[in-house]
Design a protein around this motif. Structure first.
Motif, PDB file in Angstrom:
ATOM      1  N   GLY A   9       0.743  15.599  -2.421  1.00  0.00           N
ATOM      2  CA  GLY A   9       0.911  15.742  -3.602  1.00  0.00           C
ATOM      3  C   GLY A   9      -0.793  15.956  -3.565  1.00  0.00           C
ATOM      4  N   PRO A  10      -0.387  17.112  -4.909  1.00  0.00           N
ATOM      5  CA  PRO A  10      -2.162  17.392  -5.553  1.00  0.00           C
ATOM      6  C   PRO A  10      -2.711  16.602  -5.600  1.00  0.00           C
ATOM      7  N   PHE A  11      -3.874  16.306  -5.018  1.00  0.00           N
ATOM      8  CA  PHE A  11      -5.472  15.225  -5.991  1.00  0.00           C
ATOM      9  C   PHE A  11      -5.838  15.674  -7.003  1.00  0.00           C
ATOM     10  N   ILE A  12      -5.286  14.795  -8.123  1.00  0.00           N
ATOM     11  CA  ILE A  12      -5.803  14.601  -8.901  1.00  0.00           C
ATOM     12  C   ILE A  12      -7.639  13.740 -10.111  1.00  0.00           C
ATOM     13  N   PRO A  13      -8.401  14.393 -10.422  1.00  0.00           N
ATOM     14  CA  PRO A  13      -9.242  13.506 -10.474  1.00  0.00           C
ATOM     15  C   PRO A  13      -9.013  12.558 -11.772  1.00  0.00           C
ATOM     16  N   LEU A  35       4.377   4.259   2.789  1.00  0.00           N
ATOM     17  CA  LEU A  35       2.790   4.295   3.201  1.00  0.00           C
ATOM     18  C   LEU A  35       1.737   5.844   3.588  1.00  0.00           C
ATOM     19  N   ARG A  36       1.521   5.954   2.904  1.00  0.00           N
ATOM     20  CA  ARG A  36       0.825   7.008   2.679  1.00  0.00           C
ATOM     21  C   ARG A  36      -0.893   7.241   3.552  1.00  0.00           C
ATOM     22  N   HIS A  37      -0.498   7.985   4.559  1.00  0.00           N
ATOM     23  CA  HIS A  37      -1.898   7.490   5.720  1.00  0.00           C
ATOM     24  C   HIS A  37      -2.700   8.565   5.016  1.00  0.00           C
ATOM     25  N   GLU A  38      -3.041   9.339   4.344  1.00  0.00           N
ATOM     26  CA  GLU A  38      -3.864   9.688   3.277  1.00  0.00           C
ATOM     27  C   GLU A  38      -4.766  11.007   3.775  1.00  0.00           C
ATOM     28  N   THR A  39      -4.231  10.759   5.188  1.00  0.00           N
ATOM     29  CA  THR A  39      -5.781  11.926   6.055  1.00  0.00           C
ATOM     30  C   THR A  39      -5.393  11.015   7.239  1.00  0.00           C
ATOM     31  N   THR A  67       4.966  13.047  -8.704  1.00  0.00           N
ATOM     32  CA  THR A  67       4.470  12.829  -9.964  1.00  0.00           C
ATOM     33  C   THR A  67       3.410  13.884 -10.517  1.00  0.00           C
ATOM     34  N   ALA A  68       2.691  13.669  -9.379  1.00  0.00           N
ATOM     35  CA  ALA A  68       0.816  14.364  -8.800  1.00  0.00           C
ATOM     36  C   ALA A  68       1.541  16.077  -9.140  1.00  0.00           C
ATOM     37  N   LEU A  69       2.356  16.751  -8.382  1.00  0.00           N
ATOM     38  CA  LEU A  69       2.798  17.896  -8.528  1.00  0.00           C
ATOM     39  C   LEU A  69       3.649  18.050 -10.078  1.00  0.00           C
ATOM     40  N   LEU A 106      -2.867   4.045 -13.988  1.00  0.00           N
ATOM     41  CA  LEU A 106      -2.748   5.657 -14.518  1.00  0.00           C
ATOM     42  C   LEU A 106      -3.661   5.887 -12.946  1.00  0.00           C
ATOM     43  N   LEU A 107      -2.987   6.472 -11.446  1.00  0.00           N
ATOM     44  CA  LEU A 107      -3.922   6.544 -10.547  1.00  0.00           C
ATOM     45  C   LEU A 107      -4.722   7.609 -10.846  1.00  0.00           C
ATOM     46  N   TYR A 108      -4.292   8.561 -10.905  1.00  0.00           N
ATOM     47  CA  TYR A 108      -5.090   9.964 -11.670  1.00  0.00           C
ATOM     48  C   TYR A 108      -5.027  10.158 -13.052  1.00  0.00           C
ATOM     49  N   ASP A 109      -5.784  11.224 -13.660  1.00  0.00           N
ATOM     50  CA  ASP A 109      -5.546  11.004 -15.534  1.00  0.00           C
ATOM     51  C   ASP A 109      -4.801  12.305 -15.766  1.00  0.00           C
ATOM     52  N   ILE A 134       0.020  12.678   2.064  1.00  0.00           N
ATOM     53  CA  ILE A 134      -1.278  13.316   2.035  1.00  0.00           C
ATOM     54  C   ILE A 134      -1.685  13.313   0.933  1.00  0.00           C
ATOM     55  N   MET A 135      -2.920  13.401   0.085  1.00  0.00           N
ATOM     56  CA  MET A 135      -2.952  14.601  -0.642  1.00  0.00           C
ATOM     57  C   MET A 135      -3.460  15.534  -0.378  1.00  0.00           C
ATOM     58  N   ILE A 136      -3.432  16.296  -1.508  1.00  0.00           N
ATOM     59  CA  ILE A 136      -3.831  18.123  -1.165  1.00  0.00           C
ATOM     60  C   ILE A 136      -4.827  18.320  -2.029  1.00  0.00           C
ATOM     61  N   TYR A 171     -12.036   5.824  -2.743  1.00  0.00           N
ATOM     62  CA  TYR A 171     -12.804   6.839  -3.669  1.00  0.00           C
ATOM     63  C   TYR A 171     -11.815   7.657  -5.279  1.00  0.00           C
ATOM     64  N   TYR A 172     -10.895   7.845  -5.024  1.00  0.00           N
ATOM     65  CA  TYR A 172      -9.916   8.862  -5.766  1.00  0.00           C
ATOM     66  C   TYR A 172      -9.088   7.816  -6.279  1.00  0.00           C
ATOM     67  N   CYS A 173      -9.243   7.197  -6.004  1.00  0.00           N
ATOM     68  CA  CYS A 173      -7.677   5.840  -7.452  1.00  0.00           C
ATOM     69  C   CYS A 173      -8.660   5.366  -8.530  1.00  0.00           C
ATOM     70  N   GLY A 174      -7.435   5.558  -9.012  1.00  0.00           N
ATOM     71  CA  GLY A 174      -7.756   5.133 -10.926  1.00  0.00           C
ATOM     72  C   GLY A 174      -7.414   3.262 -10.682  1.00  0.00           C
ATOM     73  N   LEU A 195       9.190  -0.582  -5.499  1.00  0.00           N
ATOM     74  CA  LEU A 195       8.157  -1.546  -5.537  1.00  0.00           C
ATOM     75  C   LEU A 195       7.014  -1.152  -5.204  1.00  0.00           C
ATOM     76  N   GLN A 196       7.012  -0.626  -6.747  1.00  0.00           N
ATOM     77  CA  GLN A 196       5.404  -0.179  -6.123  1.00  0.00           C
ATOM     78  C   GLN A 196       3.980  -1.043  -7.163  1.00  0.00           C
ATOM     79  N   GLY A 197       2.935  -0.777  -5.842  1.00  0.00           N
ATOM     80  CA  GLY A 197       2.180  -1.943  -6.055  1.00  0.00           C
ATOM     81  C   GLY A 197       0.263  -1.374  -6.397  1.00  0.00           C
TER      82      GLY A 197
HETATM   83  N1  5AD Z   1      -4.498  11.672  -7.451  1.00  0.00           N
HETATM   84  C1  5AD Z   1      -2.830  12.232  -6.627  1.00  0.00           C
HETATM   85  N2  5AD Z   1      -2.942  11.730  -5.999  1.00  0.00           N
HETATM   86  C2  5AD Z   1      -3.451   9.862  -5.663  1.00  0.00           C
HETATM   87  N3  5AD Z   1      -2.749   8.820  -5.158  1.00  0.00           N
HETATM   88  C3  5AD Z   1      -3.751   7.994  -5.427  1.00  0.00           C
HETATM   89  N4  5AD Z   1      -4.977   7.825  -6.163  1.00  0.00           N
HETATM   90  C4  5AD Z   1      -4.598  10.040  -6.841  1.00  0.00           C
HETATM   91  C5  5AD Z   1      -5.169  10.895  -6.996  1.00  0.00           C
HETATM   92  N5  5AD Z   1      -5.939  10.694  -7.424  1.00  0.00           N
HETATM   93  C6  5AD Z   1      -1.792   8.739  -4.537  1.00  0.00           C
HETATM   94  C7  5AD Z   1      -2.341   8.270  -2.531  1.00  0.00           C
HETATM   95  C8  5AD Z   1      -1.539   7.130  -2.692  1.00  0.00           C
HETATM   96  C9  5AD Z   1      -0.242   7.575  -3.934  1.00  0.00           C
HETATM   97  C10 5AD Z   1       0.224   5.916  -3.906  1.00  0.00           C
HETATM   98  O1  5AD Z   1      -0.892   7.792  -4.892  1.00  0.00           O
HETATM   99  O2  5AD Z   1      -1.844   9.174  -1.843  1.00  0.00           O
HETATM  100  O3  5AD Z   1      -1.316   7.206  -1.531  1.00  0.00           O
END
Ligand code: 5AD
Ligand code: FES
Length: 351
Positions: free
Chosen positions: A234-238, A163-167, A275-277, A310-313, A204-206, A71-74, A109-111
């Motif tokens: 890293g922080p969650f970014i929508p 492999l992030r477990h995410e939560t 990178t999210a940070l 783009l996983l996030y904006d 995880i994401m924060i 649900y969170y991923c671009g 190698l990420q995909g």
């Molecule tokens: N914001 C921040 N991080 C994200 N990821 C995926 N989508 C987002 C988002 N919207 C992170 C996930 C994933 C990693 C590759 O990127 O934690 O495991």
């Protein structure tokens, strides 16, 4: 200075443990001097193990096709606005050549989970990269696979797996993922990877929807059981084309404080300033290092595809070339009194 805050930091340093209550206190209470006390303790812990060396990993985003619909991923499969691409083997190998020339000793190698990249194709790729760059490490970050697949990747020469477990909380996991995905399976993948012999990264994401302090505490308990070599946070970014488009961005402050907590609980762990940070705060990666992180992952993808992964904006470095990010990061590292390592940057237990 709040003595309770100070005591918790000292206790973490001495015992490498923290209670749920103390975790919430360290992440959420305290002002300027308390947070600085935490960051300094974490920085010192990192410096003792890594001597102010920062490891760079060249990140090659080689496909944004994905069969999953998180649900969170671009790049979720349900996002029909995503322009899909996959790099050819030649393009991937040429990224590695460029990376080698500018001094990277690790290629990540990420995909997405792209069915085109069968086990055989991945193994072939790993073998060719290792043959061309024998002194470099190859890290895979391609999602959930069977034990047998992971074993094949390892036998082909892959060194590490992210492999992030995410939560760690399964109820929370099901708030972030569709029903066909399971938190238990994801955690099992991480144990499989460790069993096979990879250096393993979880994370995880924060600030994801529904995340509480209790969840973050459960993440720490899970990590203490897994004993990962790397932890990516890293922080969650929508992202505008996902169900979480209107959710608020995760807190940079909590991310930094958690980086410090993780450094104190896991002194030898590889901890990226993500990178999210760096996207949520233009100096986020520097702040991450000053809070105890010791890894950075510059983008090594061809500039033509960067805007498509783009996983996030607002993701940074989508207009730059590999050489520019390399120079930029080296300058940033040096400006805060650190230096880029020449070595492969394995976990201390793997040297
Ligand atoms: N914001 C921040 N991080 C994200 N990821 C995926 N989508 C987002 C988002 N919207 C992170 C996930 C994933 C990693 C590759 O990127 O934690 O495991
Ligand atoms: Fe890419 Fe700074 S790291 S421009």
């Amino acid at each position: 200075m709040d003595n309770r805050y100070k005591d918790i930091v000292e206790l973490m340093k001495d015992t490498r443990k923290i209670s749920e209550e103390d975790l919430a206190y360290v992440l959420e209470s305290g002002g300027e001097s308390e947070r600085e006390y935490l960051f300094e303790a974490a920085r010192n812990a990192a410096d003792q193990v890594f001597h102010k060396e920062i490891y760079l990993r060249g990140l090659i985003e080689f496909t944004n096709y994905c069969r999953n619909n998180c649900y969170y991923c671009g790049i979720r499969c349900g996002n029909s606005n995503a322009e899909r691409y996959r790099l050819t083997e030649e393009e991937i190998l040429s990224c590695c050549d460029i990376g080698d020339k500018i001094g990277f000793k690790t290629f990540v190698l990420q995909g997405g989970e792209d069915p085109y990249f069968t086990d055989d194709r991945i193994c072939e790729l790993v073998r060719k990269i290792k043959a061309a760059h024998p002194s470099c490490a190859v890290t895979l970050s391609i999602g959930e696979k069977s034990y047998e697949s992971y074993k094949k990747f390892y036998d082909a020469g892959a060194d590490r797996y992210l492999l992030r477990h995410e939560t760690a909380n399964e109820e929370h996991y099901s708030m972030l993922h569709p029903e066909n995905m399971s938190g238990a399976e994801r955690k099992q993948c991480l144990f499989d990877l460790k069993d096979i012999g990879f250096q393993v990264g979880c994370g995880i994401m924060i600030g994801t929807q529904g995340q509480t302090m209790k969840h973050i505490y459960e993440d720490i308990v899970f990590m203490q059981k897994l004993e990962p070599h790397m932890i990516g946070i890293g922080p969650f970014i929508p992202h505008k084309d996902t169900p979480f488009r209107d959710e608020p961005e995760g807190s940079v402050e909590i991310t930094l404080r958690l980086l410090s907590v993780l450094r104190l609980l896991f002194p030898k762990v590889l901890l990226p300033a993500t990178t999210a940070l760096g996207t949520a705060d233009s100096l986020g990666r520097e702040k991450g290092i000053l809070a105890g992180a010791n890894v950075m992952m510059p983008n090594l993808s061809p500039s033509g595809v960067r805007k498509k992964y783009l996983l996030y904006d607002g993701k940074i470095c989508t207009g730059e070339e590999a050489a520019e990010c390399n120079q930029c990061l080296r300058r940033r590292v040096e400006r805060i009194g650190y230096h880029v390592a020449e070595s492969r940057g394995d976990h201390p237990d793997f040297k």
